[in-house]
Scaffold this motif. Structure first.
Motif, PDB file in Angstrom:
ATOM      1  N   SER A 133       0.837  -1.195   0.000  1.00 27.85           N
ATOM      2  CA  SER A 133       0.000   0.000   0.000  1.00 27.85           C
ATOM      3  C   SER A 133       0.876   1.251   0.000  1.00 27.85           C
ATOM      4  N   ALA A 134       0.502   2.239  -0.806  1.00 30.73           N
ATOM      5  CA  ALA A 134       1.309   3.468  -0.892  1.00 30.73           C
ATOM      6  C   ALA A 134       1.272   4.235   0.422  1.00 30.73           C
ATOM      7  N   GLY A 135       0.159   4.132   1.167  1.00 29.18           N
ATOM      8  CA  GLY A 135       0.039   4.761   2.485  1.00 29.18           C
ATOM      9  C   GLY A 135      -0.274   3.689   3.499  1.00 29.18           C
ATOM     10  N   PRO A 136      -0.866   4.063   4.638  1.00 26.23           N
ATOM     11  CA  PRO A 136      -1.300   3.028   5.573  1.00 26.23           C
ATOM     12  C   PRO A 136      -2.510   2.277   5.016  1.00 26.23           C
ATOM     13  N   LEU A 137      -2.727   1.058   5.479  1.00 25.90           N
ATOM     14  CA  LEU A 137      -3.932   0.312   5.080  1.00 25.90           C
ATOM     15  C   LEU A 137      -5.167   1.091   5.517  1.00 25.90           C
ATOM     16  N   LEU A 138      -6.203   1.047   4.723  1.00 25.46           N
ATOM     17  CA  LEU A 138      -7.523   1.607   5.070  1.00 25.46           C
ATOM     18  C   LEU A 138      -7.421   3.033   5.625  1.00 25.46           C
ATOM     19  N   ALA A 139      -6.635   3.875   4.934  1.00 23.88           N
ATOM     20  CA  ALA A 139      -6.356   5.222   5.445  1.00 23.88           C
ATOM     21  C   ALA A 139      -7.605   6.003   5.883  1.00 23.88           C
ATOM     22  N   PRO A 140      -8.689   6.032   5.085  1.00 18.26           N
ATOM     23  CA  PRO A 140      -9.804   6.895   5.511  1.00 18.26           C
ATOM     24  C   PRO A 140     -10.708   6.268   6.579  1.00 18.26           C
TER      25      PRO A 140
ATOM     26  N   LEU B 192      -9.475   1.890  14.497  1.00 20.45           N
ATOM     27  CA  LEU B 192      -9.749   0.542  14.997  1.00 20.45           C
ATOM     28  C   LEU B 192      -9.895  -0.464  13.845  1.00 20.45           C
ATOM     29  N   THR B 193     -10.460  -0.014  12.730  1.00 21.21           N
ATOM     30  CA  THR B 193     -10.632  -0.892  11.556  1.00 21.21           C
ATOM     31  C   THR B 193      -9.269  -1.430  11.116  1.00 21.21           C
ATOM     32  N   ARG B 194      -8.314  -0.514  11.052  1.00 19.60           N
ATOM     33  CA  ARG B 194      -6.959  -0.859  10.611  1.00 19.60           C
ATOM     34  C   ARG B 194      -6.335  -1.869  11.574  1.00 19.60           C
ATOM     35  N   GLU B 195      -6.502  -1.600  12.891  1.00 31.02           N
ATOM     36  CA  GLU B 195      -5.905  -2.510  13.885  1.00 31.02           C
ATOM     37  C   GLU B 195      -6.492  -3.911  13.762  1.00 31.02           C
ATOM     38  N   LEU B 196      -7.806  -3.986  13.566  1.00 30.91           N
ATOM     39  CA  LEU B 196      -8.459  -5.296  13.447  1.00 30.91           C
ATOM     40  C   LEU B 196      -7.963  -6.045  12.214  1.00 30.91           C
TER      41      LEU B 196
END
Ligand SMILES: Cc1cc2nc3c(=O)[nH]c(=O)nc-3n(C[C@H](O)[C@H](O)[C@H](O)COP(=O)(O)OP(=O)(O)OC[C@H]3O[C@@H](n4cnc5c(N)ncnc54)[C@H](O)[C@@H]3O)c2cc1C
Length: 366
Positions: A181-188, A192-196
């Motif tokens: 991924s060019a940025g963090p996963l699931l940026a917008p 908590l979504t990203r952590e899960l």
């Protein structure tokens, strides 16, 4: 056009935003309106179930809708072809094969294409059209006959995450799945979504490479901006979407991002006889989030307004909701439900998504 009887309606694309009209076509054809659907293929693949199809949760037949049959059973005509341009003054639609079709009203539901570079290399597929996911499965199976297959997903948005999770489901314990991924996963999304998702992917051995754009390709290898090389058998490109190039050939006002500018009635701001819905429009000058939720919600209004326009009646405005429900299918029997700041993870969100999606598609397959 209000004020005189119209004869011919053209629907360009049989996607999410046109499904409602296609199902209720008799209301138009029964009123003496000839309807032509122009579609590149007779089947429309429902994107919400696409990652599940990749993971083997659904067959190809379960996720696709026969739009040709829908059009014809409603008394319409289906032309297999692709729209290439428009002459809005003469009300003529031009197809890529040179055919021209005259219309009194036209509705554009041409969807979107993957933004960013998709190199023309073996094993590299953009995630749109969704049918590509079925081709990716075949190629991974072939690769798996000789060595553990390697799947690379480029793009860390909702679609990329669902595809990586379901790619792991397809491969089981064999082979490798990497999401870059060019940025963090699931940026917008809420943090908590990203952590899960990260916890689920860690557990299942899905390699996550964040903040590392792909900057080059060779046959079978993606090269990251920091020089790392990721070999793959299949690379699925899920780097966001943009309006199809077709829109530049319409001769109609476009938003800065290239989507069709429509007013609150989903009517082109440059031609009263052209309507549009779904990913390819900019609603009152600004694109809505490019999610199927909006395309599906616009469906009934498009249908009503096309009918009203052709019958010389007043049009109704589209009122987009501010928040909508999203459920990510992680491919391990769980889902992450997100609505505004609310985030829930577990089996129940997945079962809910599965129920909603199956019911939706089946309603067009009867
Ligand atoms: C992998 C993936 C998963 C997704 N999951 C979800 C989800 O779970 N929930 C959600 O809300 N959104 C989801 N989305 C987003 C969703 O797919 C889009 O927002 C939605 O498809 C938009 O619908 P649409 O009607 O605008 O276009 P589409 O449904 O894509 O339909 C466009 C149609 O236009 C046709 N077409 C294209 N060009 C032409 C042409 N020149 N002439 C004629 N016809 C043409 C295409 O063949 C297609 O049938 C997902 C996207 C992807 C990539």
């Amino acid at each position: 056009m209000n004020g005189r009887a119209a004869r011919h309606l053209i629907l360009v694309g049989g996607g999410h935003a046109h499904l409602h009209t296609l199902r209720r076509l008799r209301e138009l054809t029964g009123a003496g309106i000839a309807v032509t659907l122009v579609t590149p293929a007779r089947h429309h693949y429902y994107s919400g179930m696409g990652p599940g199809m990749l993971g083997g949760l659904y067959t190809e037949e379960q996720v696709r809708i026969d739009v040709q049959r829908l059009a014809e059973s409603g008394g319409g005509r289906c032309v297999i072809g692709e729209a290439a341009g428009l002459d809005p003054d003469c009300r003529l639609l031009r197809l890529t094969d040179g055919r021209e079709l005259a219309y009194d009203a036209l509705s554009l539901n041409a969807g979107s294409i993957v933004a960013g570079l998709v190199p023309a290399l073996p094993g590299v597929y953009p995630v749109k059209p969704i049918a590509n996911l079925a081709r990716a499965v075949e190629r991974l199976r072939e690769a798996g006959c000789t060595a553990p297959p390697r799947l690379l997903v480029v793009g860390g948005g909702a679609a990329g995450v669902e595809i990586a999770g379901n790619g792991r489901r397809l491969l089981g314990d064999r082979g490798s799945v990497t999401i870059a991924s060019a940025g963090p996963l699931l940026a917008p999304f809420p943090p908590l979504t990203r952590e899960l998702v990260r916890a689920s992917f860690d557990r299942r051995g899905i390699r996550m490479i964040e903040d590392a754009p792909v900057s080059g390709w060779t046959d079978g290898t993606a090269i990251l901006a920091d020089g790392r090389r990721i070999p793959f058998d299949v690379a699925l490109i899920s780097t966001g979407v943009k309006p199809p190039l077709l829109l530049e050939s319409l001769g109609l006002p476009l938003a800065p991002d290239g989507s069709l500018s429509v007013n609150r009635f989903l009517q082109s701001t440059g031609s009263a006889s052209v309507f549009g819905g779904g990913d390819c429009i900019a609603f009152e000058g600004a694109p809505l989030a490019r999610v199927g939720v909006y395309a599906v919600r616009q469906g009934p209004l498009l249908h009503a307004n096309l009918r009203a326009y052709l019958g010389g009646c007043p049009l109704a405005p589209f009122k987009p909701q501010k928040r909508f429900l999203q459920i990510l299918n992680l491919g391990d029997g769980t889902g992450v439900l997100v609505r505004g700041k609310i985030v829930r993870h577990g089996t129940l969100p997945w079962l809910l998504k599965d129920l909603i999606d199956r019911r939706f598609v089946r309603s067009f397959q009867k």
